[in-house]
Write an enzyme that holds these catalytic residues in place. Structure first.
Site, PDB file in Angstrom:
ATOM      1  N   LYS A   1       0.888  -1.408  -0.049  1.00 14.70           N
ATOM      2  CA  LYS A   1       0.070  -0.155   0.077  1.00 14.70           C
ATOM      3  C   LYS A   1       0.783   1.240  -0.023  1.00 14.70           C
ATOM      4  CE  LYS A   1       0.866   1.148   4.434  1.00 14.70           C
ATOM      5  NZ  LYS A   1       1.464   2.571   4.804  1.00 14.70           N
TER       6      LYS A   1
ATOM      7  N   ASP B   1      -2.651  -1.678   9.970  1.00 18.36           N
ATOM      8  CA  ASP B   1      -2.867  -1.844   8.465  1.00 18.36           C
ATOM      9  C   ASP B   1      -3.131  -3.246   7.715  1.00 18.36           C
ATOM     10  OD1 ASP B   1      -1.771   0.607   8.106  1.00 18.36           O
ATOM     11  OD2 ASP B   1       0.407   0.081   7.859  1.00 18.36           O
TER      12      ASP B   1
HETATM   13  O1  C5P Z   1      -0.632  -1.775  14.052  1.00 20.77           O
HETATM   14  P1  C5P Z   1       0.999  -2.026  14.166  1.00 20.77           P
HETATM   15  O2  C5P Z   1       1.324  -2.754  14.765  1.00 20.77           O
HETATM   16  O3  C5P Z   1       1.135  -2.062  12.539  1.00 20.77           O
HETATM   17  O4  C5P Z   1       1.466  -0.533  14.307  1.00 20.77           O
HETATM   18  C1  C5P Z   1       3.118  -0.254  14.406  1.00 20.77           C
HETATM   19  C2  C5P Z   1       3.418   0.865  15.434  1.00 20.77           C
HETATM   20  O5  C5P Z   1       3.018   1.822  14.683  1.00 20.77           O
HETATM   21  C3  C5P Z   1       2.673   0.729  16.671  1.00 20.77           C
HETATM   22  O6  C5P Z   1       3.375  -0.107  17.640  1.00 20.77           O
HETATM   23  C4  C5P Z   1       2.598   2.281  17.108  1.00 20.77           C
HETATM   24  O7  C5P Z   1       3.801   2.573  17.769  1.00 20.77           O
HETATM   25  C5  C5P Z   1       2.521   2.701  15.726  1.00 20.77           C
HETATM   26  N1  C5P Z   1       0.939   3.114  15.318  1.00 20.77           N
HETATM   27  C6  C5P Z   1       0.348   4.500  16.162  1.00 20.77           C
HETATM   28  N2  C5P Z   1      -0.791   4.520  15.744  1.00 20.77           N
HETATM   29  C7  C5P Z   1      -1.640   3.922  14.754  1.00 20.77           C
HETATM   30  C8  C5P Z   1      -0.822   2.894  14.315  1.00 20.77           C
HETATM   31  C9  C5P Z   1       0.602   2.701  14.468  1.00 20.77           C
HETATM   32  O8  C5P Z   1       0.992   5.014  16.960  1.00 20.77           O
HETATM   33  N3  C5P Z   1      -2.876   4.325  14.518  1.00 20.77           N
END
Ligand code: C5P
Length: 294
Positions: free
Chosen positions: A6, A136
């Site tokens: 993406k 994501d």
């Molecule tokens: O959801 P995912 O594990 O892919 O996100 C990775 C990191 O990105 C999270 O640990 C966080 O630090 C940050 N994040 C965030 N806010 C979001 C999505 C991700 O702070 N909405």
């Protein structure tokens, strides 16, 4: 299974919740850079993953890997205890590149194991599991172009007329998503998360020239602070004629919008000459999400 990467055409970062996640308003587009994944049966309780291709050697293959976590989560949801899977991934999506490669593989794992095990979960149930794996992951199940709210997991598909042509500049080094969000918090107050209606109208109308200047990413300055050479790469692509340019997600991949094939040639040619760019990929979007291919 084939699953796309993406880019975020807009990434608006708001306040953090009590778990440290940021409220997001984002516009995702799935693009034609794909990982391929095959799931085969394994003994009960065995969930194994192996990778080949782009960045494969540096990836953990233990229980922390999102593919293994996705397979386990689906097996637990099925609740039978006799499930296992051997999953092979051919990577093309850059690792730690801001293109959701790990999330894409997790989304593909959910769909592949759902089929392998005959689990029969509906799209809504897979979406709920995906949201537990990462912000994501749900989008990579759906693909296309969609507004994401909440942490990015609440999706609303939006219409796009025609196709957008992108040139991607891949970086020599990855960027950690949490580190980029931390840098954002250090340098910026929370920002409004609404998606510009002008951007949505330009996409619906297929008006690439209007889309270009409306692209934006609140994480871009943080990513550039952590990798200052990204500023040079952004400037290079703009000078070569990009209709728009932005860091993809938390970076460091940069996406350049090309309004004609000749512009895409010029941008690719310029980037290929730069020692700051590891590789160049020409892709288009939108494309479908994780799906079974023969
Ligand atoms: O959801 P995912 O594990 O892919 O996100 C990775 C990191 O990105 C999270 O640990 C966080 O630090 C940050 N994040 C965030 N806010 C979001 C999505 C991700 O702070 N909405």
């Amino acid at each position: 299974m084939r699953v796309p990467a993406k880019v975020n055409l807009a990434l608006n970062v708001g306040a953090t919740d009590n778990e440290g996640y940021h409220a997001l308003g984002t516009l995702f587009q799935a693009v034609s850079l794909f990982d391929d994944l095959v799931a085969r049966p394994a003994e009960a309780g065995v969930f194994r993953v192996s990778f080949r291709g782009e960045g494969a050697s540096g990836l953990p293959v233990d229980d922390t890997n999102l593919v293994v976590r996705a397979a386990r989560l689906l097996a637990e949801t099925c609740g039978t205890g006799n499930l296992g899977a051997e999953i092979r991934v051919h990577k093309r999506i850059p690792v730690a590149g801001g293109m959701a490669g790990g999330s894409a593989d997790a989304a593909a794992t959910l769909v592949a194991c759902n089929q392998l095990w005959g689990a029969g979960l509906e799209p809504g149930q897979l979406h709920a599991l995906a949201a537990r794996l990462g912000a994501d992951v749900p989008f990579l199940l759906c693909g296309g172009t969609a507004v994401g709210t909440g942490r990015g997991e609440k999706l609303r598909p939006v219409p796009v007329r025609g196709s957008l042509q992108w040139v991607l500049a891949l970086s020599h080094h990855g960027l950690s998503t949490p580190a980029v969000f931390r840098e954002f918090d250090r340098i910026s107050p929370p920002r409004p998360t609404g998606i510009d209606p002008g951007l949505l109208a330009a996409l619906a109308g297929g008006d690439v020239h209007s889309v270009g200047p409306l692209l934006g990413n609140d994480l871009q300055r943080a990513a550039v602070n952590l990798h200052p050479e990204l500023a040079d790469v952004l400037a290079m692509g703009r000078e070569a004629g990009a209709a728009g340019a932005l860091v993809s997600g938390s970076g460091p991949t940069i996406a350049f919008l090309a309004d004609t094939p000749a512009a895409a040639d010029a941008i690719s040619g310029r980037l290929a000459l730069s020692s700051r760019v590891r590789a160049v990929r020409r892709v288009h979007g939108p494309v479908p999400g994780a799906r079974i291919v023969n």
